[in-house]
Design an enzyme around this catalytic site. Structure first.
Site, short mmCIF file in Angstrom:
data_model
loop_
_atom_site.label_atom_id
_atom_site.label_comp_id
_atom_site.label_asym_id
_atom_site.label_seq_id
_atom_site.Cartn_x
_atom_site.Cartn_y
_atom_site.Cartn_z
N ASN A 151 -6.17 0.68 -11.47
CA ASN A 151 -6.90 1.06 -10.27
C ASN A 151 -6.12 0.77 -8.99
O ASN A 151 -6.07 1.60 -8.08
CB ASN A 151 -8.24 0.32 -10.22
CG ASN A 151 -9.29 0.94 -11.13
OD1 ASN A 151 -9.90 1.94 -10.80
ND2 ASN A 151 -9.47 0.34 -12.30
N ASP A 171 4.11 0.89 -16.56
CA ASP A 171 2.98 0.10 -17.05
C ASP A 171 3.21 -0.17 -18.52
O ASP A 171 3.27 0.76 -19.33
CB ASP A 171 1.66 0.85 -16.84
CG ASP A 171 0.45 -0.05 -17.02
OD1 ASP A 171 0.40 -0.77 -18.05
OD2 ASP A 171 -0.43 -0.06 -16.14
N ALA A 229 -1.11 -8.62 -6.25
CA ALA A 229 -1.73 -8.80 -7.57
C ALA A 229 -2.29 -10.22 -7.69
O ALA A 229 -3.40 -10.50 -7.23
CB ALA A 229 -0.70 -8.50 -8.66
N ARG A 230 -1.52 -11.11 -8.28
CA ARG A 230 -1.88 -12.52 -8.39
C ARG A 230 -0.66 -13.36 -8.04
O ARG A 230 0.47 -13.03 -8.42
CB ARG A 230 -2.37 -12.86 -9.80
CG ARG A 230 -3.78 -12.36 -10.11
CD ARG A 230 -4.82 -13.11 -9.26
NE ARG A 230 -6.19 -12.73 -9.59
CZ ARG A 230 -6.89 -11.80 -8.95
NH1 ARG A 230 -6.31 -11.13 -7.95
NH2 ARG A 230 -8.13 -11.53 -9.29
N ASP A 254 0.37 -11.07 -0.18
CA ASP A 254 -1.06 -11.33 0.06
C ASP A 254 -1.55 -12.49 -0.80
O ASP A 254 -2.59 -13.07 -0.50
CB ASP A 254 -1.88 -10.07 -0.25
CG ASP A 254 -3.37 -10.29 -0.05
OD1 ASP A 254 -3.74 -10.77 1.04
OD2 ASP A 254 -4.15 -10.01 -0.97
N GLU A 259 -2.63 -21.43 -3.52
CA GLU A 259 -3.35 -20.91 -2.36
C GLU A 259 -4.29 -21.96 -1.80
O GLU A 259 -4.73 -22.86 -2.50
CB GLU A 259 -4.13 -19.64 -2.76
CG GLU A 259 -3.21 -18.51 -3.19
CD GLU A 259 -3.93 -17.23 -3.54
OE1 GLU A 259 -3.26 -16.20 -3.71
OE2 GLU A 259 -5.19 -17.26 -3.65
N HIS A 284 -4.87 -13.73 0.74
CA HIS A 284 -5.55 -13.14 -0.42
C HIS A 284 -6.77 -12.32 0.02
O HIS A 284 -7.88 -12.49 -0.49
CB HIS A 284 -5.97 -14.24 -1.40
CG HIS A 284 -6.20 -13.71 -2.79
ND1 HIS A 284 -6.03 -14.48 -3.93
CD2 HIS A 284 -6.60 -12.49 -3.25
CE1 HIS A 284 -6.32 -13.77 -5.01
NE2 HIS A 284 -6.67 -12.56 -4.62
N GLY A 286 -6.31 -8.77 0.42
CA GLY A 286 -5.95 -7.38 0.19
C GLY A 286 -7.12 -6.53 -0.29
O GLY A 286 -7.24 -5.36 0.08
#
Length: 310
Positions: A151, A171, A229-230, A254, A259, A284, A286
């Site tokens: 997505n 991917d 992403a992470r 981001d 964090e 974080h 985004g």
């Protein structure tokens, strides 16, 4: 408690309204901590969470009547998915709800990096008029590589479509996904052709700390690097090293492997990170817009209704 849902995070009312219409009773406890939830979770057959705490094996063992967990967001990394599935739980997330926000945030970060917008803004406010030092790069004609074409990757590719770029994507977990916005390629082609690299992968055992010094070493050209992403997918020090080596021209982060403060300020790389003018940071957010706040709730409620557990 049949058809009772415990919500332990802040959530848009749209979910509650639609879930109640489906026949569920809602217990909204957005300030609840892990300990409090653990004491009462056996009374519920539904749990809704964002990122407050880990839904691990110990917690799941207490949830003797739980039938489903809704994660108000895209990733499921704060839930022990394998163990939850082994217990027969249904897991629901909502990447459709914040994919547009992520795509737009990635676009904004990239354009700001390539045109030195944040740095130039700070310089002008500080009384400096540095035109040559603020000269930017054009995106047109470049190749953008996307890792992970779910997505979020698709949303970013769609937003790139008006910039006259070539978008290539890799991917590991699916094939045959080429569309009007991106062309499926191998990882070898990503590292050979990319001028921009954007990560859109989940955090798994395989992707944890995936981007390290060796990862950047293989890229043939200097790149602009984005991670929405992470944080734990990327070793922050490796990004800083790649910038010093000229492998990375600018980085938009981001997410970070650690964090929130004060823990973030205690990291050995933090001072170097915050002083680096080629790094653009955001906390974080985004996928966190006023619109996505509502859409995430609507998507979760729709999926809950499609499952028909009530």
């Amino acid at each position: 408690m049949k058809n009772h849902i415990l919500i332990v995070d802040d959530l848009h009312p749209a979910f509650m309204e639609q879930a109640q219409a489906l026949g569920y009773t809602i217990d909204y406890q957005p300030d609840m901590k892990l300990e409090g939830a653990a004491e009462i979770i056996n009374n519920y057959d539904g749990l809704v969470i964002r990122s407050k705490f880990q839904v691990d094996k110990a917690f799941l063992d207490l949830a003797t009547n739980l039938r489903f967990i809704c994660r108000a967001g895209a990733g499921m990394d704060n839930i022990d998915e394998d163990y939850a599935i082994s217990k027969g739980l249904i897991l629901i997330n909502a990447p459709e709800g914040n994919r547009d926000a992520v795509g737009e945030h990635a676009m904004g970060m990239l354009l700001s990096l390539m045109n030195n917008l944040n740095r130039a803004d700070a310089e002008v406010r500080d009384g400096k008029w540095l035109r040559e030092e603020s000269r930017g790069y054009e995106l047109k004609g470049r190749t953008v590589g996307i890792i992970g074409y779910g997505n979020m990757g698709q949303a970013f590719a769609k937003r790139l479509s008006g910039f006259d770029v070539e978008v290539i994507a890799f991917d590991k977990y699916k094939t045959g996904f080429s569309d009007r916005y991106a062309r499926e390629v191998s990882m070898e082609q990503i590292v050979k052709h990319s001028d921009v690299l954007s990560l859109h992968v989940p955090l798994t055992r395989e992707t944890n700390r995936m981007v390290d010094d060796e990862y950047f070493f293989h890229f043939r050209k200097p790149i602009f690097f984005l991670n929405l992403a992470r944080g734990k997918v990327v070793k922050t020090q490796a990004v800083l090293n790649a910038i010093k080596q000229g492998k990375v021209l600018g980085a938009g982060l981001d997410v970070l492997e650690v964090e929130k403060f004060p823990a973030l300020a205690e990291q050995p790389w933090f001072d170097e990170l915050r002083a680096n003018g080629k790094v653009l940071l955001s906390p974080h957010v985004g996928g966190w817009t006023f619109e996505s706040y509502r859409k995430i709730s609507e998507v979760m409620a729709q999926k809950l209704g499609e499952i028909g557990l009530a």
